[in-house]
Design a protein around this motif. Structure first.
Motif, PDB file in Angstrom:
ATOM      1  N   CYS A 134       0.840  -1.190   0.000  1.00  0.00           N
ATOM      2  CA  CYS A 134       0.000   0.000   0.000  1.00  0.00           C
ATOM      3  C   CYS A 134       0.884   1.252   0.000  1.00  0.00           C
ATOM      4  CB  CYS A 134      -0.895  -0.030   1.229  1.00  0.00           C
ATOM      5  SG  CYS A 134      -1.912   1.426   1.461  1.00  0.00           S
ATOM      6  N   ASP A 135       0.752   2.068  -1.047  1.00  0.00           N
ATOM      7  CA  ASP A 135       1.671   3.196  -1.194  1.00  0.00           C
ATOM      8  C   ASP A 135       1.501   4.236  -0.093  1.00  0.00           C
ATOM      9  OD1 ASP A 135       3.752   4.547  -2.831  1.00  0.00           O
ATOM     10  OD2 ASP A 135       2.208   6.096  -2.985  1.00  0.00           O
ATOM     11  N   SER A 136       0.277   4.501   0.344  1.00  0.00           N
ATOM     12  CA  SER A 136       0.086   5.526   1.375  1.00  0.00           C
ATOM     13  C   SER A 136       0.743   5.113   2.689  1.00  0.00           C
ATOM     14  CB  SER A 136      -1.408   5.807   1.587  1.00  0.00           C
ATOM     15  OG  SER A 136      -2.085   4.651   2.056  1.00  0.00           O
ATOM     16  N   LEU A 137       0.665   3.831   3.028  1.00  0.00           N
ATOM     17  CA  LEU A 137       1.304   3.365   4.262  1.00  0.00           C
ATOM     18  C   LEU A 137       2.816   3.301   4.089  1.00  0.00           C
ATOM     19  CD1 LEU A 137       0.926   2.471   7.136  1.00  0.00           C
ATOM     20  CD2 LEU A 137       0.440   0.139   6.323  1.00  0.00           C
ATOM     21  N   ARG A 138       3.282   2.942   2.908  1.00  0.00           N
ATOM     22  CA  ARG A 138       4.728   2.981   2.641  1.00  0.00           C
ATOM     23  C   ARG A 138       5.268   4.399   2.853  1.00  0.00           C
ATOM     24  NH1 ARG A 138       6.744   2.871  -1.817  1.00  0.00           N
ATOM     25  NH2 ARG A 138       8.798   2.182  -1.088  1.00  0.00           N
ATOM     26  N   GLN A 139       4.570   5.375   2.292  1.00  0.00           N
ATOM     27  CA  GLN A 139       5.034   6.760   2.435  1.00  0.00           C
ATOM     28  C   GLN A 139       4.989   7.209   3.887  1.00  0.00           C
ATOM     29  OE1 GLN A 139       6.585   8.357   0.032  1.00  0.00           O
ATOM     30  NE2 GLN A 139       6.205   6.542  -1.233  1.00  0.00           N
ATOM     31  N   ALA A 140       3.987   6.758   4.626  1.00  0.00           N
ATOM     32  CA  ALA A 140       3.918   7.105   6.055  1.00  0.00           C
ATOM     33  C   ALA A 140       5.114   6.538   6.808  1.00  0.00           C
ATOM     34  CB  ALA A 140       2.611   6.587   6.656  1.00  0.00           C
ATOM     35  N   LEU A 141       5.519   5.319   6.478  1.00  0.00           N
ATOM     36  CA  LEU A 141       6.686   4.712   7.124  1.00  0.00           C
ATOM     37  C   LEU A 141       7.971   5.460   6.762  1.00  0.00           C
ATOM     38  CD1 LEU A 141       5.845   0.928   6.654  1.00  0.00           C
ATOM     39  CD2 LEU A 141       6.146   2.091   8.855  1.00  0.00           C
ATOM     40  N   ILE A 142       8.100   5.804   5.492  1.00  0.00           N
ATOM     41  CA  ILE A 142       9.294   6.530   5.036  1.00  0.00           C
ATOM     42  C   ILE A 142       9.390   7.890   5.721  1.00  0.00           C
ATOM     43  CG2 ILE A 142      10.362   7.632   3.021  1.00  0.00           C
ATOM     44  CD1 ILE A 142       9.081   5.264   1.377  1.00  0.00           C
ATOM     45  N   GLU A 143       8.261   8.595   5.792  1.00  0.00           N
ATOM     46  CA  GLU A 143       8.245   9.902   6.459  1.00  0.00           C
ATOM     47  C   GLU A 143       8.506   9.758   7.958  1.00  0.00           C
ATOM     48  OE1 GLU A 143       4.485  11.514   5.364  1.00  0.00           O
ATOM     49  OE2 GLU A 143       4.992  11.559   3.218  1.00  0.00           O
ATOM     50  N   ALA A 144       8.018   8.666   8.565  1.00  0.00           N
ATOM     51  CA  ALA A 144       8.254   8.431   9.985  1.00  0.00           C
ATOM     52  C   ALA A 144       9.733   8.191  10.266  1.00  0.00           C
ATOM     53  CB  ALA A 144       7.423   7.246  10.473  1.00  0.00           C
ATOM     54  N   CYS A 145      10.406   7.494   9.348  1.00  0.00           N
ATOM     55  CA  CYS A 145      11.853   7.294   9.496  1.00  0.00           C
ATOM     56  C   CYS A 145      12.571   8.640   9.531  1.00  0.00           C
ATOM     57  CB  CYS A 145      12.388   6.444   8.346  1.00  0.00           C
ATOM     58  SG  CYS A 145      11.952   4.690   8.424  1.00  0.00           S
ATOM     59  N   SER A 146      12.183   9.530   8.625  1.00  0.00           N
ATOM     60  CA  SER A 146      12.799  10.850   8.579  1.00  0.00           C
ATOM     61  C   SER A 146      12.520  11.631   9.861  1.00  0.00           C
ATOM     62  CB  SER A 146      12.278  11.627   7.361  1.00  0.00           C
ATOM     63  OG  SER A 146      12.796  12.926   7.334  1.00  0.00           O
ATOM     64  N   GLU A 147      11.261  11.602  10.290  1.00  0.00           N
ATOM     65  CA  GLU A 147      10.886  12.347  11.492  1.00  0.00           C
ATOM     66  C   GLU A 147      11.581  11.798  12.736  1.00  0.00           C
ATOM     67  OE1 GLU A 147       6.779  13.424  13.916  1.00  0.00           O
ATOM     68  OE2 GLU A 147       6.704  13.138  11.736  1.00  0.00           O
ATOM     69  N   ALA A 148      11.802  10.478  12.761  1.00  0.00           N
ATOM     70  CA  ALA A 148      12.464   9.857  13.904  1.00  0.00           C
ATOM     71  C   ALA A 148      13.984   9.926  13.807  1.00  0.00           C
ATOM     72  CB  ALA A 148      12.024   8.396  14.017  1.00  0.00           C
ATOM     73  N   GLY A 149      14.497  10.479  12.700  1.00  0.00           N
ATOM     74  CA  GLY A 149      15.937  10.609  12.532  1.00  0.00           C
ATOM     75  C   GLY A 149      16.634   9.300  12.234  1.00  0.00           C
ATOM     76  N   ARG A 150      15.932   8.388  11.553  1.00  0.00           N
ATOM     77  CA  ARG A 150      16.493   7.088  11.218  1.00  0.00           C
ATOM     78  C   ARG A 150      16.638   6.977   9.703  1.00  0.00           C
ATOM     79  NH1 ARG A 150      16.144   7.877  15.970  1.00  0.00           N
ATOM     80  NH2 ARG A 150      16.200   6.286  17.608  1.00  0.00           N
ATOM     81  N   ALA A 151      17.828   6.619   9.246  1.00  0.00           N
ATOM     82  CA  ALA A 151      18.056   6.446   7.814  1.00  0.00           C
ATOM     83  C   ALA A 151      17.262   5.252   7.305  1.00  0.00           C
ATOM     84  CB  ALA A 151      19.541   6.241   7.533  1.00  0.00           C
TER      85      ALA A 151
END
Length: 246
Positions: A134-151
């Motif tokens: 699911c692309d919307s959930l994929r993007q949410a995970l990717i954005e969460a990585c950025s927000e959490a400071g995780r590569a």
């Protein structure tokens, strides 16, 4: 909107910071789930959690009742599911302790109950799995990585093998020729069944070892367990942000 559900894989028979509210063992048309479905709070968000391999990590990948697990999560109110995945890295960007949100999958498994449409319901459905996540959930995970400071590597092809044994070097070379970046044992039929059930499903993968033949050394459980331990904090940081954003 329904709840976010998290399916825990290796290293995640529980979520360390989850505040449990209740747990229910559901009856399903497909038999028993791996464990009761836990409802709890992760940060400020209410979520569902189910350990894929059971509460004591006793179910090998080919014996997991994927149909029952996903059906029970949907019946418990989930509409989005994140499947955690400990994987072996194949291509250079996927070294140990790297996080990835895969965008494709190749299924090498066999003999698993891989569809809800097995003839018992009297109908056949052919679902589209061109984009298996699911692309919307994929993007949410990717954005969460950025927000959490995780590569994070925001893409990747997951090769799903049968297990529980690890692969041979020749099998990994085949996976790489096929286009796989990582290898695991539980990505299918989980993704396909989620699509059949109308669930928005994505995977958060974390690399715990180089795949066979990629490091020049023998793979050991000590190495895998050490890397699993080092990945837990990263994964939990990303899940906490994801739960709040979803």
């Amino acid at each position: 909107m329904g709840l976010l559900a998290i399916i825990g894989g290796s290293g995640f028979k529980s979520l360390p910071t989850l505040e449990q509210l209740d747990a229910r063992q559901l009856e399903t048309p497909y038999g028993e789930t791996s464990a009761p479905v836990t409802r709890g709070r992760l940060g400020e968000a209410e979520i569902l959690f189910l350990p894929r391999h059971g509460p004591s990590h006793h179910l090998p990948p080919h014996c997991v009742n994927y149909r029952a697990n996903l059906w029970a999560l949907r019946e418990s109110g989930a509409d989005r599911v994140v499947g955690l995945a400990a994987v072996g890295g194949i291509t250079p960007a996927f070294g140990p302790r790297v996080l990835s949100v895969p965008d494709q999958v190749i299924d090498y498994t066999y003999g698993r109950a891989h569809t809800l449409y097995d003839g018992d319901a009297g109908q056949v459905e052919h679902i589209d799995l061109t984009e298996p996540y699911c692309d919307s959930l994929r993007q949410a995970l990717i954005e969460a990585c950025s927000e959490a400071g995780r590569a994070v590597v925001p893409h990747g092809c997951y090769g799903a093998t049968q297990g529980p044994r690890l692969e041979t070097a020749a099998e990994i070379r085949r996976c790489e020729r096929d286009g796989c970046d990582m290898v695991g044992m539980t990505g299918m039929p989980e993704a396909g069944l989620a699509r059949e059930l109308g669930l928005c499903y994505a995977s958060l993968a974390f690399v715990v070892n180089w795949a066979a033949g990629k490091s020049g050394s023998v793979i050991t459980m000590k190495e895998i367990e050490e890397n699993l331990g080092l990945c837990v904090e990263q994964v939990m940081a990303v899940l906490t942000v994801t739960a709040t954003r979803c």
